[in-house]
Every structure is written in C-alpha cells, then in structure tokens.
Design an enzyme around this catalytic site. Structure first.
Site, PDB file in Angstrom:
ATOM      1  N   VAL A  71       0.839  -1.204   0.000  1.00 33.35           N
ATOM      2  CA  VAL A  71       0.000   0.000   0.000  1.00 33.35           C
ATOM      3  C   VAL A  71       0.871   1.249   0.000  1.00 33.35           C
ATOM      4  O   VAL A  71       0.698   2.151  -0.837  1.00 33.35           O
ATOM      5  CB  VAL A  71      -0.952   0.012   1.218  1.00 33.35           C
ATOM      6  CG1 VAL A  71      -1.739   1.312   1.255  1.00 33.35           C
ATOM      7  CG2 VAL A  71      -1.902  -1.165   1.144  1.00 33.35           C
ATOM      8  N   TYR A  72       1.813   1.322   0.913  1.00 33.41           N
ATOM      9  CA  TYR A  72       2.689   2.489   1.040  1.00 33.41           C
ATOM     10  C   TYR A  72       3.412   2.767  -0.272  1.00 33.41           C
ATOM     11  O   TYR A  72       3.390   3.891  -0.795  1.00 33.41           O
ATOM     12  CB  TYR A  72       3.686   2.232   2.170  1.00 33.41           C
ATOM     13  CG  TYR A  72       4.693   3.336   2.402  1.00 33.41           C
ATOM     14  CD1 TYR A  72       4.323   4.512   3.061  1.00 33.41           C
ATOM     15  CD2 TYR A  72       6.016   3.204   1.986  1.00 33.41           C
ATOM     16  CE1 TYR A  72       5.237   5.514   3.286  1.00 33.41           C
ATOM     17  CE2 TYR A  72       6.935   4.205   2.214  1.00 33.41           C
ATOM     18  CZ  TYR A  72       6.546   5.358   2.866  1.00 33.41           C
ATOM     19  OH  TYR A  72       7.456   6.357   3.085  1.00 33.41           O
ATOM     20  N   ALA A  73       4.040   1.732  -0.836  1.00 29.43           N
ATOM     21  CA  ALA A  73       4.831   1.928  -2.049  1.00 29.43           C
ATOM     22  C   ALA A  73       3.954   2.260  -3.244  1.00 29.43           C
ATOM     23  O   ALA A  73       4.354   3.050  -4.118  1.00 29.43           O
ATOM     24  CB  ALA A  73       5.673   0.681  -2.331  1.00 29.43           C
TER      25      ALA A  73
END
Length: 253
Positions: A157-159
């Site tokens: 999700v973050y990336a």
C-alpha cells in the site's frame, strides 16, 4: 537586505521532516513547519531554526483528514501575511506521512483509504491549493521511497501510493514549468527514525538485514536526507526538474 525565501515543510516536527526543516534553515530560508499531534516537539524544532538565524512558524495539519485542507490553506495565507508580511512562499516539501507493514492479503479497505488520503489524495490537492501562493523560481519536493524501485514485503500500500506520487510529480513539473516552479522527488531508502513505529530502530535483526543490502553497510540516518532536500531548495538545483533522486546508499543496486 533581501527578504529570506520561505519553505513549507509538512511533518516537520520529527524524523526526516525535522532534519529537512533544519537543513533548509541552514540555507538561509525561513520555515513554516507542520505537526499532526505533537505541538511541543514542533515548537522545539522552531526554536532550533531560530537559533540558526531564520524565522520559523508552526502550524497543525493532519493529512488523514482531507476535509481540513481548506482550513489549513487559510492558515498558511494568514501566517504568510501576519508573520512574514507577504502573500507568497517559495518551496513546498510534501513530507508528512505514516507507515505500516501489512502483508498484501491482510490490507483492509479502511487502511487503504487512510494511506490514500495521507500519501496521495491529500498531497495532490494540498499542492493544487497552495501553488497559487508560490513564487516563480520556487520548487515542490515530494518525498517517496526506495520501495518504488525494489519490493519489500508488507509495503504494497505504502509503495503504491508513493509510486502514484512519483508519476504525479512529473506532471506537476510539466504543467507548472510555465510558472517557473520545479518539482522533484526525493526517495529515501531504509532510515533509522521513529517512522512506522521505529520498525528499524527497534528491530536489530531487521537493521542488520537491511544494512547488509547496502554497499555502504548501514541503513540511513535522518541527516542523510535533509541536506538533499535543502539542496533542491537552492539555486544550485535550478536546472533539476521532474527527477527522482533516490537517497538510499545504493541499497539493492
């Protein structure tokens, strides 16, 4: 005497943002920095900036509350007028963020939407709302991550959101060039701060593993990043535009 230029650094009360704010101040630039919950820590950073001879103002901003952006922009306008006697600023550093290590199969819609607001939607529209108050010759620096180049389990999700920011930055550079505003990405590798519940700092095995992946044999520190962001806020970087600068010590090269 020329008036100092002004930078707005989101998430400037701790970690990478704190070092960015201090490094920018060392370049002779005044700083507006934001905090989410810890006003006291932000105030300490402002005091450090003032000991460097630059002006500093602290504002509250929670990127997870998208509906608060308009009020924040009004606060920025008021602050520029009352504290700096101007209606504009020069550099926007979109640093505020959040972390979580969650395997792809365990990601919930709620977590996804929260990351979306903080790391992409909020940055997209905050930038849009602030650009009218930016001076020609200014710059936007968006903070990404090394994990848009290499995969680290639990960071899907973050990336992914940071990948969106990298594409967004290219479009900003293209469309705002007519205003004389540059836009670039700084992408840190693993950094030992309190980010993501101090995952690296609190886990010696993780730190050792990540250090072994770097040709330099260590993970990064906050002061490995701030100087690069500060450089992009100077005339020395006036011809750098639309670029992704990975500051990771060459991890996974």
């Amino acid at each position: 005497m020329l008036k100092a230029k002004i930078a707005l650094v989101t998430g400037g009360s701790r970690g990478l943002g704190k070092d960015m704010a201090l490094s920018i101040a060392r370049k002779g630039i005044d700083v507006i920095l934001t905090y989410r919950t810890n006003e006291e820590e932000a105030g300490k950073v402002a005091q450090e900036i003032e000991t460097l001879g630059q002006k500093a103002v602290v504002l509250q901003l929670d990127m997870s509350h998208f509906e608060s952006l308009n009020n924040f922009v009004e606060e920025v306008k008021k602050t520029l007028n009352t504290q700096f006697s101007t209606g504009s600023f020069d550099f926007l550093v979109n640093n505020a963020g959040m972390g979580a290590t969650v395997p792809f199969m365990e990601v919930t819609e709620e977590l996804f939407d929260n990351f979306l607001n903080v790391h992409f939607k909020g940055i997209y529209f905050l930038t849009q709302k602030l650009v009218p108050f930016m001076n020609p010759g200014g710059a936007i620096i968006n903070i990404s991550t090394g994990t848009t180049r290499f995969s680290n389990p639990g960071y899907s999700v973050y990336a992914s959101m940071k990948g969106a920011i990298e594409v967004f930055t290219k479009y900003v550079a293209k469309e705002l060039g007519v205003k004389g505003i540059r836009a670039n990405v700084v992408a840190p590798g693993p950094i030992e701060t309190d980010f993501n519940k101090a995952a690296i700092r609190s886990n010696p095995d993780m730190k050792a593993r990540l250090s072994s992946l770097s040709p330099l044999g260590r993970v990064g520190n906050a002061d490995d990043i701030g100087g690069v962001v500060a450089f992009l806020c100077t005339d020395d970087a006036k011809w750098i535009n639309g670029q992704r600068l990975e500051v990771s010590g060459g991890i996974n090269i």
